[in-house]
Every structure is written in C-alpha cells, then in structure tokens.
Design an enzyme around this catalytic site. Sequence first.
Site, PDB file in Angstrom:
ATOM      1  N   PHE A 132       0.955  -1.261  -0.078  1.00 58.11           N
ATOM      2  CA  PHE A 132       0.084  -0.017   0.060  1.00 58.11           C
ATOM      3  C   PHE A 132       0.915   1.172   0.046  1.00 58.11           C
ATOM      4  CE2 PHE A 132      -3.223   2.928   1.885  1.00 58.11           C
ATOM      5  CZ  PHE A 132      -4.378   2.576   1.112  1.00 58.11           C
ATOM      6  N   ASP A 213       1.922  -5.166   8.026  1.00 56.79           N
ATOM      7  CA  ASP A 213       0.438  -4.502   7.582  1.00 56.79           C
ATOM      8  C   ASP A 213      -0.655  -5.364   7.686  1.00 56.79           C
ATOM      9  OD1 ASP A 213      -1.437  -3.143   6.735  1.00 56.79           O
ATOM     10  OD2 ASP A 213      -0.318  -1.633   5.861  1.00 56.79           O
ATOM     11  N   TYR A 238     -11.232  -0.079  10.464  1.00 56.98           N
ATOM     12  CA  TYR A 238     -12.446   0.309   9.609  1.00 56.98           C
ATOM     13  C   TYR A 238     -12.866  -0.467   8.478  1.00 56.98           C
ATOM     14  CZ  TYR A 238      -9.141   2.842   6.999  1.00 56.98           C
ATOM     15  OH  TYR A 238      -7.661   3.154   6.276  1.00 56.98           O
ATOM     16  N   LYS A 239     -11.962  -1.568   8.080  1.00 58.13           N
ATOM     17  CA  LYS A 239     -12.221  -2.347   7.120  1.00 58.13           C
ATOM     18  C   LYS A 239     -13.277  -3.595   7.554  1.00 58.13           C
ATOM     19  CE  LYS A 239      -8.542  -0.486   4.267  1.00 58.13           C
ATOM     20  NZ  LYS A 239      -7.119  -0.709   4.066  1.00 58.13           N
ATOM     21  N   ARG A 388     -12.416  -5.111  -7.086  1.00 55.55           N
ATOM     22  CA  ARG A 388     -12.267  -5.824  -5.908  1.00 55.55           C
ATOM     23  C   ARG A 388     -13.754  -6.454  -5.598  1.00 55.55           C
ATOM     24  NH1 ARG A 388      -8.110  -3.151  -1.766  1.00 55.55           N
ATOM     25  NH2 ARG A 388     -10.026  -1.733  -1.729  1.00 55.55           N
TER      26      ARG A 388
HETATM   27  C1  LIG Z   1      -6.477   0.718   4.255  1.00 55.60           C
HETATM   28  C2  LIG Z   1      -4.896   0.590   4.234  1.00 55.60           C
HETATM   29  C3  LIG Z   1      -4.167   1.548   4.799  1.00 55.60           C
HETATM   30  C4  LIG Z   1      -4.801   2.732   5.258  1.00 55.60           C
HETATM   31  O1  LIG Z   1      -4.063   3.689   6.060  1.00 55.60           O
HETATM   32  P1  LIG Z   1      -4.682   4.822   7.009  1.00 55.60           P
HETATM   33  O2  LIG Z   1      -3.474   5.429   7.727  1.00 55.60           O
HETATM   34  O3  LIG Z   1      -5.869   3.914   7.785  1.00 55.60           O
HETATM   35  O4  LIG Z   1      -5.281   5.842   6.040  1.00 55.60           O
HETATM   36  C5  LIG Z   1      -2.857   1.308   5.082  1.00 55.60           C
HETATM   37  N1  LIG Z   1      -2.348  -0.012   4.610  1.00 55.60           N
HETATM   38  C6  LIG Z   1      -2.886  -0.910   4.091  1.00 55.60           C
HETATM   39  C7  LIG Z   1      -2.518  -2.329   3.483  1.00 55.60           C
HETATM   40  C8  LIG Z   1      -4.322  -0.673   3.839  1.00 55.60           C
HETATM   41  O5  LIG Z   1      -5.229  -1.448   3.192  1.00 55.60           O
END
Ligand SMILES: *Cc1c(COP(=O)(O)O)cnc(C)c1O
Length: 428
Positions: A132, A213, A238-239, A388
């Site tokens: 990400f 992560d 939040y996911k 997705r």
């Molecule tokens: C959603 C997501 C994030 C989001 O980071 P935030 O700091 O919550 O905005 C980071 N890494 C991954 C792999 C994600 O899927």
Amino acid sequence: MTYSSFLPTEEYAFERDATDHLGHFRKEFYLSEKSIYLDGNSLGLLSVRAEQAVCDVLNDWKRLGIDGWTGGDRPWFFQAEQLGSLLAPLVGAAADEVIVTGSTTVNLHQLASTFYQPAGKRTKILADELTFPSDLYALQSQVRLRGLDPDEHLVLAKSGDGRFLDEDEIIACMTEEIALIVLPTVLYRSGQLLDIPRLTEEAHKRGILIGFDGCHSVGVIPHQFQEWDVDFAYWCNYKYLNGGPGSVAALYVNRKHFGKVPGLTGWFGSDKEKQFDMELTFFPAQSAGAYQIGTPHILSMAPLFGSLPMFAEAGMEAIREKSLQQTAFLMQLLDTELAGHGFVLGNPTDDQRRGGHVSLEHPEAARICRALKENGVIPDFRAPNVIRLAPVPLYTSYHDIWRSVQILKQIMEQRSYQQYENKRGVIA
Ligand SMILES: *Cc1c(COP(=O)(O)O)cnc(C)c1O
C-alpha cells in the site's frame, strides 16, 4: 479446482444461506435494500451494536463531562487497553500486546521510529513494490529522518507479474544490510496472503526484525502473531472490523520488546499509575500501551465496542471458513457465467494463499465498476484494471454473491458499461 463443488443456481445460494451458522449476524447490520455491498474490505458497514456504542459514549459525555474519563460504565481512560484486549484473540496475541491507537500510517511511523535502528552495515529497510503506497511514504520519510537516502536504503522486493510476491524472492533480499522488514499480510490489490510464519522465521535467522501491515486480513483471517514470533504489526479497524470511517487503528508489539522506549513518546504511553503524577520523566507502560502518544480519540473508537464482540461470538476460524467458501463460490460463478467476457482472475485460487476478496481484472474495469454501482452492486476499483469484490462473512449472503454475478453478466452482455467513461472517481 477445489471449488467446482458449488451449484451455480439461485436455489443453491438460498440453500447455503439457510444452513449458514453465521447467517444470523446479517440482520444486525444496516444493509441497503437497493444494493449489494461488496466493499467491506474498504469500509465495513455499520451494525446496530456499533451505533448503540456511539450513543452510549455520547450519553456519558452528556451526563458526566470530565468525569467520563473515570466514571460511567466504560471509563474513557481505559478504553484503548480494553479494545486492545478484545482484538488480541483475533491476531493470536496476549491482551497487553495490542493497543487501539492512531491510524494505520501513524502506527507504522511509530513502530518504524522504534524498530528501525540503522547501525554499522545494517542500515536498510526491506518492503515490497506491491504494498500500500502510504506504507512506502511512511518508510521513505523514516529513512530520510535518519539522514539517509530512501533510493538506497529502502529496498523493495519485486513482483514477477505485478500481482503476486514470491517468498523466495523476498527471502533472497534479506541481506546483512537489512535492519528491518515491513510487509503486508495480504496484498491490497491481488488479495495474496503471504506466508507470515516462514518470512518471520527467515528474517529472525538473519538477525532482522519484521513487522506486518494487517489491514487486509485482521477480521477475516486468523493470525498467530505470538506463536509465529512476529515483532510487531499494525492495522486499521474500519475495513473488515466495521469500526466506521476513520476509526482508530491498532498495533501489536511482541512482549519480548516491552520496556523499550517508543520512538515517538507522549503522555498517554505512560505507565497508567504514573501518568497523572505529571513528572518530567517519561515512564513507559510495560505493554503495547506505551506506543500511544496523546489523548485517545474516544468518539472514533466507540463503534468498536459494538463491533468487536461479534468476532468473538462468531469465532475467527468460522469466519475464515465462510470467507473461503464465499470467495470460492464467487470465483466459480465468475468462471461459469462470465467466460468469454475478457475477465482475468487476479487473486490466488489456493485456499492457503487467498485473502478475503476476489480481484477481477479487465481493461474496462473502471467503467464496469461504474455500471455495477448504477445497477446496485457496490464493488471497488483499484487502478489500473482491478475490480475488488469482497463478500464479508458477517453480512454478505450467498444469494448476494449469486445476484451480483447475474447483474455483472447482464452488464457485459448488454455492454451497458460502455455508456460510462473508463476513468476512476476521486476515491477508488
Ligand atoms: C487501508 C490501508 C491503509 C490505510 O492507512 P490509513 O492510515 O488508515 O489511512 C494502509 N495500509 C493498507 C495495506 C491498507 O489496506
């Protein structure tokens, strides 16, 4: 393939729903009658329990003012630790190894500022090119803050096909110059689940610290971070965890690292007995709580008090089992119903390797997503060509999956996606 055992009929989908032991959770969520939500891996839905938990905290604020910190049914001062202990079983950690704090990216900053200690020949961080982007931005700045050049000191393991990573390739990058490794548990685009225990073992053999992560796996895949001896991990809530937009995130720190002074310190990381002594010296909590910085975001973590107990009630193993069944059912339907329409499955089909979502590739993906939304199916698009689709075990039914594929089939047969531009929106 193992998943050819499903029948592609509507009756079969209804039958699966009727015998689904997790099916009763669905009625606890606010689902739209007009659409099918397959985007719970981006933002999970609101449940009645989470809504109630928000009302409870507002009431405590209303009734108690400052005394909400220590009074009421759920004193705010201890909530981050309490939520940490509710999350711990989901990742195979002890209660005091998990804390709810910060955001994903902030937590990575905090953990990298603690565990990235370039010294002698070991000056580099190893990550991967499919991760990400926010994680890479954070790691680049951590390297820069040490006065080093990210082009040289942030090493990215390469992908052969732009979809998947090969553990052997990652391990080959674990040289004596690497001080720290940061990898995703599940890749956000292809949904590939990495072999976390193997990577951790290989890193440790070489004297390298390793963290993960977990944004795309916590809440849909069980983990055993403690047993695997992972040094640290961080994820958003939040996911799959349904904590709401901008919900406070979480981090795990292996207890063998307790007592370290975090890279970024603040008074909420204090030993709770000492915090209000207001001493000028910082005494870190002997737990993951040490990694907190300032006052917890009480309103933004409230929904978790409603949503997390559902995971304990359902059980992570049962959630994973249903997730695998649902993504397999979806893959099989795509196979039988959409052959010849130019789709390529971009996720691993093997159960050991598959995360919680299906990743469908198509050159017209952006406008196919637009057409899906117009027709009541909510997917998400990841540039340049990925749709997705995430069935979420707590609230997606087998019939939702069956119906979504029928709608997609109609869009492709009627070419109705062609009325939209093949461009992404601001988000997605
Ligand atoms: C959603 C997501 C994030 C989001 O980071 P935030 O700091 O919550 O905005 C980071 N890494 C991954 C792999 C994600 O899927």
